[in-house]
Design a protein around this motif. Sequence first.
Motif, PDB file in Angstrom:
ATOM      1  N   SER A 128      -7.418  -5.737 -10.727  1.00 18.81           N
ATOM      2  CA  SER A 128      -8.271  -4.883  -9.896  1.00 18.81           C
ATOM      3  C   SER A 128      -7.756  -4.813  -8.468  1.00 18.81           C
ATOM      4  O   SER A 128      -7.697  -3.734  -7.859  1.00 18.81           O
ATOM      5  CB  SER A 128      -9.706  -5.414  -9.919  1.00 18.81           C
ATOM      6  OG  SER A 128     -10.541  -4.681  -9.054  1.00 18.81           O
ATOM      7  N   GLY A 129      -7.397  -5.965  -7.900  1.00 20.03           N
ATOM      8  CA  GLY A 129      -6.910  -5.986  -6.529  1.00 20.03           C
ATOM      9  C   GLY A 129      -5.633  -5.192  -6.343  1.00 20.03           C
ATOM     10  O   GLY A 129      -5.473  -4.464  -5.347  1.00 20.03           O
ATOM     11  N   CYS A 130      -4.713  -5.314  -7.300  1.00 22.40           N
ATOM     12  CA  CYS A 130      -3.459  -4.557  -7.217  1.00 22.40           C
ATOM     13  C   CYS A 130      -3.710  -3.054  -7.298  1.00 22.40           C
ATOM     14  O   CYS A 130      -3.141  -2.264  -6.526  1.00 22.40           O
ATOM     15  CB  CYS A 130      -2.505  -4.990  -8.322  1.00 22.40           C
ATOM     16  SG  CYS A 130      -1.808  -6.640  -8.077  1.00 22.40           S
ATOM     17  N   LEU A 131      -4.568  -2.656  -8.226  1.00 17.92           N
ATOM     18  CA  LEU A 131      -4.896  -1.231  -8.344  1.00 17.92           C
ATOM     19  C   LEU A 131      -5.507  -0.702  -7.054  1.00 17.92           C
ATOM     20  O   LEU A 131      -5.095   0.340  -6.518  1.00 17.92           O
ATOM     21  CB  LEU A 131      -5.872  -1.010  -9.505  1.00 17.92           C
ATOM     22  CG  LEU A 131      -5.311  -1.026 -10.922  1.00 17.92           C
ATOM     23  CD1 LEU A 131      -6.432  -0.939 -11.939  1.00 17.92           C
ATOM     24  CD2 LEU A 131      -4.344   0.139 -11.113  1.00 17.92           C
ATOM     25  N   MET A 132      -6.508  -1.419  -6.553  1.00 17.70           N
ATOM     26  CA  MET A 132      -7.203  -0.975  -5.341  1.00 17.70           C
ATOM     27  C   MET A 132      -6.258  -0.962  -4.142  1.00 17.70           C
ATOM     28  O   MET A 132      -6.243   0.001  -3.357  1.00 17.70           O
ATOM     29  CB  MET A 132      -8.389  -1.906  -5.071  1.00 17.70           C
ATOM     30  CG  MET A 132      -9.350  -1.417  -3.998  1.00 17.70           C
ATOM     31  SD  MET A 132     -10.274   0.023  -4.545  1.00 17.70           S
ATOM     32  CE  MET A 132     -11.317   0.313  -3.101  1.00 17.70           C
ATOM     33  N   GLY A 133      -5.470  -2.017  -3.992  1.00 19.58           N
ATOM     34  CA  GLY A 133      -4.549  -2.089  -2.863  1.00 19.58           C
ATOM     35  C   GLY A 133      -3.511  -0.991  -2.886  1.00 19.58           C
ATOM     36  O   GLY A 133      -3.198  -0.378  -1.851  1.00 19.58           O
ATOM     37  N   ILE A 134      -2.952  -0.710  -4.054  1.00 14.61           N
ATOM     38  CA  ILE A 134      -1.937   0.338  -4.172  1.00 14.61           C
ATOM     39  C   ILE A 134      -2.527   1.703  -3.845  1.00 14.61           C
ATOM     40  O   ILE A 134      -1.928   2.514  -3.131  1.00 14.61           O
ATOM     41  CB  ILE A 134      -1.323   0.329  -5.586  1.00 14.61           C
ATOM     42  CG1 ILE A 134      -0.478  -0.930  -5.787  1.00 14.61           C
ATOM     43  CG2 ILE A 134      -0.482   1.585  -5.815  1.00 14.61           C
ATOM     44  CD1 ILE A 134       0.003  -1.129  -7.208  1.00 14.61           C
ATOM     45  N   ILE A 135      -3.742   1.961  -4.359  1.00 16.99           N
ATOM     46  CA  ILE A 135      -4.347   3.283  -4.175  1.00 16.99           C
ATOM     47  C   ILE A 135      -4.708   3.541  -2.716  1.00 16.99           C
ATOM     48  O   ILE A 135      -4.391   4.594  -2.158  1.00 16.99           O
ATOM     49  CB  ILE A 135      -5.598   3.426  -5.074  1.00 16.99           C
ATOM     50  CG1 ILE A 135      -5.185   3.460  -6.547  1.00 16.99           C
ATOM     51  CG2 ILE A 135      -6.368   4.699  -4.719  1.00 16.99           C
ATOM     52  CD1 ILE A 135      -6.352   3.388  -7.503  1.00 16.99           C
ATOM     53  N   ILE A 136      -5.377   2.584  -2.070  1.00 16.83           N
ATOM     54  CA  ILE A 136      -5.857   2.847  -0.705  1.00 16.83           C
ATOM     55  C   ILE A 136      -4.748   2.754   0.338  1.00 16.83           C
ATOM     56  O   ILE A 136      -4.902   3.247   1.460  1.00 16.83           O
ATOM     57  CB  ILE A 136      -7.013   1.886  -0.321  1.00 16.83           C
ATOM     58  CG1 ILE A 136      -6.540   0.435  -0.292  1.00 16.83           C
ATOM     59  CG2 ILE A 136      -8.188   2.074  -1.232  1.00 16.83           C
ATOM     60  CD1 ILE A 136      -7.612  -0.544   0.149  1.00 16.83           C
ATOM     61  N   ASN A 137      -3.617   2.149  -0.020  1.00 14.06           N
ATOM     62  CA  ASN A 137      -2.511   2.014   0.934  1.00 14.06           C
ATOM     63  C   ASN A 137      -1.310   2.879   0.577  1.00 14.06           C
ATOM     64  O   ASN A 137      -0.266   2.785   1.229  1.00 14.06           O
ATOM     65  CB  ASN A 137      -2.060   0.553   1.023  1.00 14.06           C
ATOM     66  CG  ASN A 137      -3.135  -0.347   1.610  1.00 14.06           C
ATOM     67  OD1 ASN A 137      -3.539  -0.186   2.764  1.00 14.06           O
ATOM     68  ND2 ASN A 137      -3.606  -1.294   0.814  1.00 14.06           N
ATOM     69  N   ALA A 138      -1.457   3.697  -0.456  1.00 13.05           N
ATOM     70  CA  ALA A 138      -0.324   4.517  -0.896  1.00 13.05           C
ATOM     71  C   ALA A 138      -0.062   5.647   0.099  1.00 13.05           C
ATOM     72  O   ALA A 138      -1.000   6.196   0.698  1.00 13.05           O
ATOM     73  CB  ALA A 138      -0.620   5.094  -2.280  1.00 13.05           C
ATOM     74  N   PRO A 139       1.195   6.010   0.319  1.00 14.78           N
ATOM     75  CA  PRO A 139       1.504   7.167   1.187  1.00 14.78           C
ATOM     76  C   PRO A 139       1.050   8.473   0.547  1.00 14.78           C
ATOM     77  O   PRO A 139       1.085   8.616  -0.676  1.00 14.78           O
ATOM     78  CB  PRO A 139       3.040   7.111   1.292  1.00 14.78           C
ATOM     79  CG  PRO A 139       3.485   6.351   0.092  1.00 14.78           C
ATOM     80  CD  PRO A 139       2.399   5.366  -0.204  1.00 14.78           C
ATOM     81  N   ARG A 140       0.573   9.391   1.376  1.00 14.33           N
ATOM     82  CA  ARG A 140       0.069  10.670   0.881  1.00 14.33           C
ATOM     83  C   ARG A 140       0.634  11.813   1.708  1.00 14.33           C
ATOM     84  O   ARG A 140       0.947  11.648   2.889  1.00 14.33           O
ATOM     85  CB  ARG A 140      -1.469  10.697   0.960  1.00 14.33           C
ATOM     86  CG  ARG A 140      -2.165   9.785  -0.046  1.00 14.33           C
ATOM     87  CD  ARG A 140      -3.632   9.649   0.290  1.00 14.33           C
ATOM     88  NE  ARG A 140      -3.809   8.881   1.532  1.00 14.33           N
ATOM     89  CZ  ARG A 140      -4.989   8.674   2.112  1.00 14.33           C
ATOM     90  NH1 ARG A 140      -6.084   9.213   1.597  1.00 14.33           N
ATOM     91  NH2 ARG A 140      -5.066   7.967   3.229  1.00 14.33           N
ATOM     92  N   TRP A 141       0.706  12.992   1.088  1.00 15.85           N
ATOM     93  CA  TRP A 141       1.176  14.190   1.804  1.00 15.85           C
ATOM     94  C   TRP A 141       0.199  14.530   2.915  1.00 15.85           C
ATOM     95  O   TRP A 141      -1.011  14.532   2.740  1.00 15.85           O
ATOM     96  CB  TRP A 141       1.277  15.375   0.849  1.00 15.85           C
ATOM     97  CG  TRP A 141       2.449  15.306  -0.087  1.00 15.85           C
ATOM     98  CD1 TRP A 141       2.428  15.043  -1.416  1.00 15.85           C
ATOM     99  CD2 TRP A 141       3.817  15.510   0.257  1.00 15.85           C
ATOM    100  NE1 TRP A 141       3.676  15.050  -1.940  1.00 15.85           N
ATOM    101  CE2 TRP A 141       4.581  15.342  -0.916  1.00 15.85           C
ATOM    102  CE3 TRP A 141       4.493  15.808   1.451  1.00 15.85           C
ATOM    103  CZ2 TRP A 141       5.948  15.469  -0.953  1.00 15.85           C
ATOM    104  CZ3 TRP A 141       5.864  15.944   1.417  1.00 15.85           C
ATOM    105  CH2 TRP A 141       6.585  15.776   0.236  1.00 15.85           C
ATOM    106  N   GLY A 142       0.742  14.818   4.098  1.00 14.32           N
ATOM    107  CA  GLY A 142      -0.086  15.264   5.209  1.00 14.32           C
ATOM    108  C   GLY A 142      -0.630  14.157   6.066  1.00 14.32           C
ATOM    109  O   GLY A 142      -1.337  14.419   7.039  1.00 14.32           O
ATOM    110  N   PHE A 143      -0.354  12.899   5.714  1.00 23.00           N
ATOM    111  CA  PHE A 143      -0.846  11.752   6.483  1.00 23.00           C
ATOM    112  C   PHE A 143       0.336  10.911   6.934  1.00 23.00           C
ATOM    113  O   PHE A 143       1.238  10.609   6.157  1.00 23.00           O
ATOM    114  CB  PHE A 143      -1.798  10.895   5.646  1.00 23.00           C
ATOM    115  CG  PHE A 143      -3.111  11.560   5.369  1.00 23.00           C
ATOM    116  CD1 PHE A 143      -4.192  11.373   6.209  1.00 23.00           C
ATOM    117  CD2 PHE A 143      -3.269  12.386   4.263  1.00 23.00           C
ATOM    118  CE1 PHE A 143      -5.403  11.994   5.947  1.00 23.00           C
ATOM    119  CE2 PHE A 143      -4.470  13.010   4.001  1.00 23.00           C
ATOM    120  CZ  PHE A 143      -5.546  12.817   4.849  1.00 23.00           C
ATOM    121  N   LYS A 144       0.329  10.543   8.208  1.00 18.63           N
ATOM    122  CA  LYS A 144       1.380   9.695   8.741  1.00 18.63           C
ATOM    123  C   LYS A 144       0.968   8.238   8.642  1.00 18.63           C
ATOM    124  O   LYS A 144      -0.186   7.889   8.862  1.00 18.63           O
ATOM    125  CB  LYS A 144       1.644  10.048  10.203  1.00 18.63           C
ATOM    126  CG  LYS A 144       2.231  11.436  10.402  1.00 18.63           C
ATOM    127  CD  LYS A 144       2.526  11.680  11.867  1.00 18.63           C
ATOM    128  CE  LYS A 144       3.152  13.068  12.060  1.00 18.63           C
ATOM    129  NZ  LYS A 144       3.453  13.347  13.483  1.00 18.63           N
TER     130      LYS A 144
END
Length: 595
Positions: free
Chosen positions: A578-594
Amino acid sequence: MPLHQYDYLFAIGTIFAFLDAWNIGANDVANSFATSVSSRSLTYLQAMGIASVMEFGGSIGVGARVAETIRTKIINVSLFDNNPPLLMLGMVCAIVASSIYLTIATKLGMPVSTTHSIMGGVIGMGVATVGAKGVNWWGGNVNSGVVQVFLAWIFAPLLSGAFASIIFLITKYGVMLRKNPVMNAFFTIPIYFGITSSLITMLIVWKGGASRIKLTNPETIGVIIGVGAAVALVVVAFFLPWLYRRLLKNDWELKWYHIFMGPLLLRRPEVNSVPEDAKIVQNYYQGHKTMQELQAARGTAHSAVKAEDVEDVSGSLKETATNGSQAAGDAPDDLLHPVEAHAKKDGTISPEETPVATIEHVSIIGPRPAGALFSPAVLFWHFKKFFFRGVDKDIVSLQGKRNILTGDLELMHAHAAHYNNKAEYMYSFLQVMTASAASFTHGANDVSNAVGPYATIYYIWSTNQLKSNSPVPYWILVFGGAAIIVGLWTYGYNIMRNLGNRITLHSPSRGFSMELGSAITVILATRLKLPISTTQCISGATVGVGLCSGTWRTINWRMVAWIYLGWFITLPCTGIISGCLMGIIINAPRWGFKN
């Protein structure tokens, strides 16, 4: 208004919530009924039917309509006040982690705590979002914070093992090893029924139906005593006459519906003779050899058996000894094969005179019929195989198959005594009652807990609001209950075959003691607010009753270690996923965000 931009989260949460509930049925519920099936008090199909009705009835009838957003209070919900969708994402990750772990554990035959599984998922997503300091590791008492999981490993097995041992020792020395076990069981059955009914009432009022049943303390006491007394009176008036005719008079023509005749059964004419093909009771020890039988089958390889390694029946032998020179240690035949020895000495009917049924498994699916692949008969056979594969299992036979975890099951079972089948038969009814009540309570309490995280996901998605308590709609209770039943019917056999007789020899008197000891522990823990798990309770009770044989050799310690391993790794495994999934999702790079 619904957060339609997060429809995909709601969809993912729905899919994995179903998988999580499916695993609860295949793991938790199957674990609860493994004792009844292993002791042959219920067939596998009967257990599936009773569990389905009781689980669903408990969930819909008295299940909680309001679930705490994070039931274990290990994370403060207020931390997500400014961003409710983040909590929704976290609960999705927790459910995904829990369902993945439970699927693997169920496949490997590990009976684990499903409550601790979702708890580990919540801890993992909490650490990923608010950090380790945001997790409530110690909440000020033993029933809050992460510490409750570790205490449950100690409290649940020890308490349930102690209670189950006391119950079985009373039964063993007060009934099974007395001069006439059938008559002793006959007179103690109403007492056991009354006490068991009172305890089950406590279980339902204090735990299972606590969210719906509101009684004052005097009313609760009155209900508990009243139910126990009423059940005992009904048993005396209707059930005892039926048992008297069937077991003491060998009335082989008696059917189950004759119970309603009550005292009128005493007017039935005497049974002149019992046909050879008539069976009064089944052989609850079918397939389990005594030490004497095992020695005869294996020859000299196991000829030297110490008396202290076989279950002690010296109390009964002393009562039935015909001369002073015969002591317990000087009667190897009685010690190693107590059923036959007692039956001929204590006045009860011997096995040769008592019709004992040999129950054979009847396949629902049957062999594949001859014919082309698309012929109606073959298609119907494939239909049955697809839908009934999960219930067309002979659990007791599957438990007898040897693998790396089982060891020498025949030798382990041979160290435990076999008791009178007629006396065991009376305890089978008590075991069915305790198993049914436990299932109803599980449905009322644990089913709503299982769908609690999903209820949080649905509530945030549909309202964009956050509350410490989320309402649980009926459709979610039905959804969870249905998924649990499907899991039980399709894959419950995998957990059942790893428990029961693979831990220690089961019989109705033993199984009843295990289940009642587990129920008492749940009642006590509920009132004292101690952290326990029903899975860990029944496992501890099983070991406790097995040790009542007087030797540690009646327990499969490999399987016990395997079960404990499952408990230990539940929290870290689900937390890491759960922690790995949550950490990856909320900290993943996204288009349009620096970054």
